[in-house]
Motif scaffolding. Structure first.
Motif, mmCIF file in Angstrom:
data_model
loop_
_atom_site.group_PDB
_atom_site.id
_atom_site.type_symbol
_atom_site.label_atom_id
_atom_site.label_comp_id
_atom_site.label_asym_id
_atom_site.label_seq_id
_atom_site.Cartn_x
_atom_site.Cartn_y
_atom_site.Cartn_z
ATOM 1 N N PRO A 194 96.675 18.320 -16.450
ATOM 2 C CA PRO A 194 97.030 17.421 -15.347
ATOM 3 C C PRO A 194 97.623 16.116 -15.869
ATOM 4 O O PRO A 194 97.279 15.649 -16.959
ATOM 5 N N SER A 195 98.480 15.540 -15.063
ATOM 6 C CA SER A 195 99.071 14.256 -15.436
ATOM 7 C C SER A 195 98.608 13.130 -14.521
ATOM 8 O O SER A 195 99.121 12.009 -14.604
ATOM 9 N N GLU A 196 97.604 13.413 -13.664
ATOM 10 C CA GLU A 196 97.075 12.376 -12.780
ATOM 11 C C GLU A 196 96.422 11.270 -13.602
ATOM 12 O O GLU A 196 95.795 11.526 -14.635
ATOM 13 N N PRO A 197 96.547 10.023 -13.142
ATOM 14 C CA PRO A 197 95.986 8.895 -13.892
ATOM 15 C C PRO A 197 94.502 9.038 -14.184
ATOM 16 O O PRO A 197 94.047 8.665 -15.266
ATOM 17 N N TRP A 198 93.680 9.557 -13.233
ATOM 18 C CA TRP A 198 92.240 9.661 -13.470
ATOM 19 C C TRP A 198 91.928 10.563 -14.658
ATOM 20 O O TRP A 198 90.996 10.301 -15.414
ATOM 21 N N PHE A 199 92.731 11.618 -14.832
ATOM 22 C CA PHE A 199 92.520 12.556 -15.937
ATOM 23 C C PHE A 199 92.877 11.895 -17.265
ATOM 24 O O PHE A 199 92.101 11.927 -18.231
ATOM 25 N N LEU A 200 94.030 11.266 -17.325
ATOM 26 C CA LEU A 200 94.488 10.652 -18.569
ATOM 27 C C LEU A 200 93.644 9.433 -18.937
ATOM 28 O O LEU A 200 93.345 9.212 -20.117
ATOM 29 N N ARG A 201 93.228 8.662 -17.947
ATOM 30 C CA ARG A 201 92.393 7.487 -18.223
ATOM 31 C C ARG A 201 91.059 7.906 -18.850
ATOM 32 O O ARG A 201 90.569 7.279 -19.790
ATOM 33 N N ALA A 202 90.460 8.966 -18.319
ATOM 34 C CA ALA A 202 89.164 9.416 -18.835
ATOM 35 C C ALA A 202 89.283 9.881 -20.284
ATOM 36 O O ALA A 202 88.422 9.569 -21.124
ATOM 37 N N LEU A 203 90.347 10.598 -20.595
ATOM 38 C CA LEU A 203 90.546 11.055 -21.977
ATOM 39 C C LEU A 203 90.824 9.883 -22.902
ATOM 40 O O LEU A 203 90.303 9.821 -24.026
ATOM 41 N N GLU A 204 91.647 8.962 -22.450
ATOM 42 C CA GLU A 204 91.974 7.799 -23.289
ATOM 43 C C GLU A 204 90.726 6.962 -23.566
ATOM 44 O O GLU A 204 90.526 6.478 -24.690
ATOM 45 N N ALA A 205 89.873 6.804 -22.576
ATOM 46 C CA ALA A 205 88.637 6.049 -22.769
ATOM 47 C C ALA A 205 87.725 6.755 -23.764
ATOM 48 O O ALA A 205 87.077 6.106 -24.605
ATOM 49 N N ALA A 206 87.673 8.082 -23.699
ATOM 50 C CA ALA A 206 86.829 8.831 -24.617
ATOM 51 C C ALA A 206 87.315 8.693 -26.050
ATOM 52 O O ALA A 206 86.529 8.426 -26.972
ATOM 53 N N THR A 207 88.610 8.881 -26.277
ATOM 54 C CA THR A 207 89.129 8.786 -27.646
ATOM 55 C C THR A 207 89.018 7.361 -28.177
ATOM 56 O O THR A 207 88.729 7.150 -29.359
ATOM 57 N N ALA A 208 89.192 6.365 -27.300
ATOM 58 C CA ALA A 208 89.058 4.974 -27.724
ATOM 59 C C ALA A 208 87.625 4.646 -28.143
ATOM 60 O O ALA A 208 87.394 3.778 -28.990
ATOM 61 N N SER A 209 86.658 5.373 -27.587
ATOM 62 C CA SER A 209 85.252 5.134 -27.929
ATOM 63 C C SER A 209 84.827 5.907 -29.176
ATOM 64 O O SER A 209 83.664 5.825 -29.583
ATOM 65 N N GLY A 210 85.771 6.674 -29.771
ATOM 66 C CA GLY A 210 85.468 7.392 -30.999
ATOM 67 C C GLY A 210 85.231 8.876 -30.831
ATOM 68 O O GLY A 210 84.961 9.583 -31.817
ATOM 69 N N VAL A 211 85.326 9.390 -29.610
ATOM 70 C CA VAL A 211 85.158 10.832 -29.387
ATOM 71 C C VAL A 211 86.424 11.544 -29.843
ATOM 72 O O VAL A 211 87.538 11.146 -29.496
ATOM 73 N N VAL A 212 86.254 12.590 -30.638
ATOM 74 C CA VAL A 212 87.388 13.397 -31.096
ATOM 75 C C VAL A 212 87.645 14.496 -30.079
ATOM 76 O O VAL A 212 86.745 15.290 -29.762
ATOM 77 N N VAL A 213 88.865 14.541 -29.549
ATOM 78 C CA VAL A 213 89.244 15.544 -28.554
ATOM 79 C C VAL A 213 90.285 16.471 -29.173
ATOM 80 O O VAL A 213 91.346 16.013 -29.610
ATOM 81 N N VAL A 214 89.974 17.752 -29.246
ATOM 82 C CA VAL A 214 90.910 18.733 -29.782
ATOM 83 C C VAL A 214 91.281 19.696 -28.668
ATOM 84 O O VAL A 214 90.428 20.121 -27.882
ATOM 85 N N VAL A 215 92.564 20.031 -28.582
ATOM 86 C CA VAL A 215 93.088 20.833 -27.480
ATOM 87 C C VAL A 215 93.488 22.211 -27.991
ATOM 88 O O VAL A 215 94.280 22.345 -28.930
ATOM 89 N N THR A 216 92.927 23.257 -27.363
ATOM 90 C CA THR A 216 93.309 24.639 -27.657
ATOM 91 C C THR A 216 93.934 25.240 -26.401
ATOM 92 O O THR A 216 93.965 24.624 -25.339
ATOM 93 N N THR A 217 94.433 26.461 -26.533
ATOM 94 C CA THR A 217 95.063 27.118 -25.397
ATOM 95 C C THR A 217 94.136 28.147 -24.766
ATOM 96 O O THR A 217 93.331 28.780 -25.449
ATOM 97 N N GLN A 218 94.258 28.304 -23.452
ATOM 98 C CA GLN A 218 93.525 29.346 -22.748
ATOM 99 C C GLN A 218 94.160 30.716 -22.947
ATOM 100 O O GLN A 218 93.543 31.733 -22.628
ATOM 101 N N CYS A 219 95.365 30.743 -23.477
ATOM 102 C CA CYS A 219 96.071 32.016 -23.651
ATOM 103 C C CYS A 219 95.402 32.862 -24.736
ATOM 104 O O CYS A 219 94.743 32.340 -25.638
ATOM 105 N N ASP A 220 95.612 34.159 -24.655
ATOM 106 C CA ASP A 220 95.031 35.062 -25.651
ATOM 107 C C ASP A 220 95.642 34.854 -27.026
ATOM 108 O O ASP A 220 95.010 35.140 -28.047
ATOM 109 N N SER A 221 96.872 34.400 -27.078
ATOM 110 C CA SER A 221 97.515 34.127 -28.366
ATOM 111 C C SER A 221 98.516 33.004 -28.178
ATOM 112 O O SER A 221 98.814 32.595 -27.053
ATOM 113 N N GLY A 222 99.050 32.525 -29.298
ATOM 114 C CA GLY A 222 99.986 31.414 -29.241
ATOM 115 C C GLY A 222 99.339 30.131 -29.698
ATOM 116 O O GLY A 222 98.160 30.105 -30.061
#
Length: 346
Positions: free
Chosen positions: A257-285
């Motif tokens: 999502p590109s909604e501000p509430w989604f991006l703000r929450a992630l930015e706040a988490a990473t700024a506080s030192g939480v490591v966020v890693v993104v994987t895919t829901q797809c079976d491959s790729g």
């Protein structure tokens, strides 16, 4: 490539799982005493190598596994491997891919095969796949080249007729006997009339002796994106007390999502030192930062692209790295191939 040698000796470590279960009066499968399986293995005609059998005092259904059990399994492998030429770990199928990934990151100096296997049906049942998987795993664990060196000195999963790198494996079926696959890496080997190994895919043996020097940080969470995800749920996950890392299963190549509430929450988490890693829901790729505008916004929050890490590998790698390193170094190392968990140039 030479056949298994009767002078070799394998360590067989039973941790629990369907392979050693029995049927209760109500039809449910429950762990049973290891004696039945041990007696079966002591038939000298069953395996072409000597076998040392060890078992946990409290075998469990693998759906009940916790990170501490991974440490226990790793320590048991290190303690008992000794002069055994290979190790076979009997494990339940539900979390075998998680355990194989965890062991790949926990064990250092892997200089012999450490093969996980299990079965979809218990040993001794009609049409069980237990015998086949067990002896195929043993054959791969005992396989040596012409110079007597192990052919596949890695943490692997043997299931059906394939041998998979442990940190690339996934359970893909709840009922087929070909229940595991490695979507973004071909099998290291196939078992047919003979054992056929693709040597170019196999990693070099480790050095310095088999050991465990690090642990696992359990202060992690996971979140699968879906269209009904709301701010309340996201905030509850990202603000958990003590949280240090999160794996997000995103859409496609790393979109969300590109909604501000989604991006703000992630930015706040990473700024506080939480490591966020993104994987895919797809079976491959693979996840590629910035391939789409929605993905670019996600990674501008400080999240890290997981490339073609499986979810299981992403979670256990994150746990292992957080135990050893500060957040910035964890972010860097997530993009580095440590034990064959990432494809080159992904």
């Amino acid at each position: 490539m030479g056949p298994p040698d009767a002078e070799q000796r394998l360590l067989l470590l039973y941790t629990g799982g369907t392979i050693g279960m029995t049927t209760r009066a109500d039809g449910a499968l429950v762990p049973q005493d290891f004696g039945r399986l041990a007696a079966h293995l002591r038939d000298p005609d069953e395996l072409p190598v000597g076998v040392t059998i060890a078992a946990f005092d409290d075998p469990i259904d693998s759906s009940a596994i916790r990170p501490g059990r991974w440490l226990d399994i790793a320590d048991a492998v290190v303690e008992l491997a000794g002069d055994h030429t290979g190790v076979v770990v009997l494990h339940g199928t539900d979390t075998m891919a998680y355990s194989a990934s965890a062991l790949a990151f926990l064990l250092e100096g892997v200089d012999r095969p450490v093969v996980l296997t299990g079965s979809q049906r218990p040993l001794g049942e009609r049409r069980s796949d237990a015998d086949r998987n067990l002896y195929t795993a043993g054959a791969f664990a005992a396989l040596r080249d012409g110079a007597g060196a192990p052919v596949v000195p890695e943490v692997t999963v043997a299931f059906g007729d394939v041998l998979l790198r442990g940190c690339r494996s996934r359970k893909v079926s709840a009922d087929r006997f070909s229940g595991f696959a490695s979507p973004d890496l071909p099998p290291l080997a196939h078992a047919g009339v003979s054992l056929e190994v693709t040597a170019s895919l196999v990693r070099a043996p480790g050095t310095g002796g088999l050991r465990r020097t690090g642990g696992l940080c359990a202060d992690v969470a996971a979140l699968k994106l879906h269209p009904a995800l709301d701010e309340h749920t996201l905030t509850a996950v990202l603000t958990r007390p003590g949280l240090r890392g999160v794996v997000i299963e995103a859409y496609g190549a790393g979109n969300g999502p590109s909604e501000p509430w989604f991006l703000r929450a992630l930015e706040a988490a990473t700024a506080s030192g939480v490591v966020v890693v993104v994987t895919t829901q797809c079976d491959s790729g693979a996840v590629r930062a910035g391939q789409y505008a929605t993905g670019a916004a996600l990674f501008e929050t400080g999240a890290v692209a997981g490339a073609d890490l499986t979810f299981e590998a992403a979670l256990t790698k994150l746990m292992a790295l957080l135990d050893r390193h500060p957040a910035d170094e964890v972010r860097r190392l997530l993009a580095v191939d440590l034990v064959g968990e990432l494809s080159p140039l992904v």
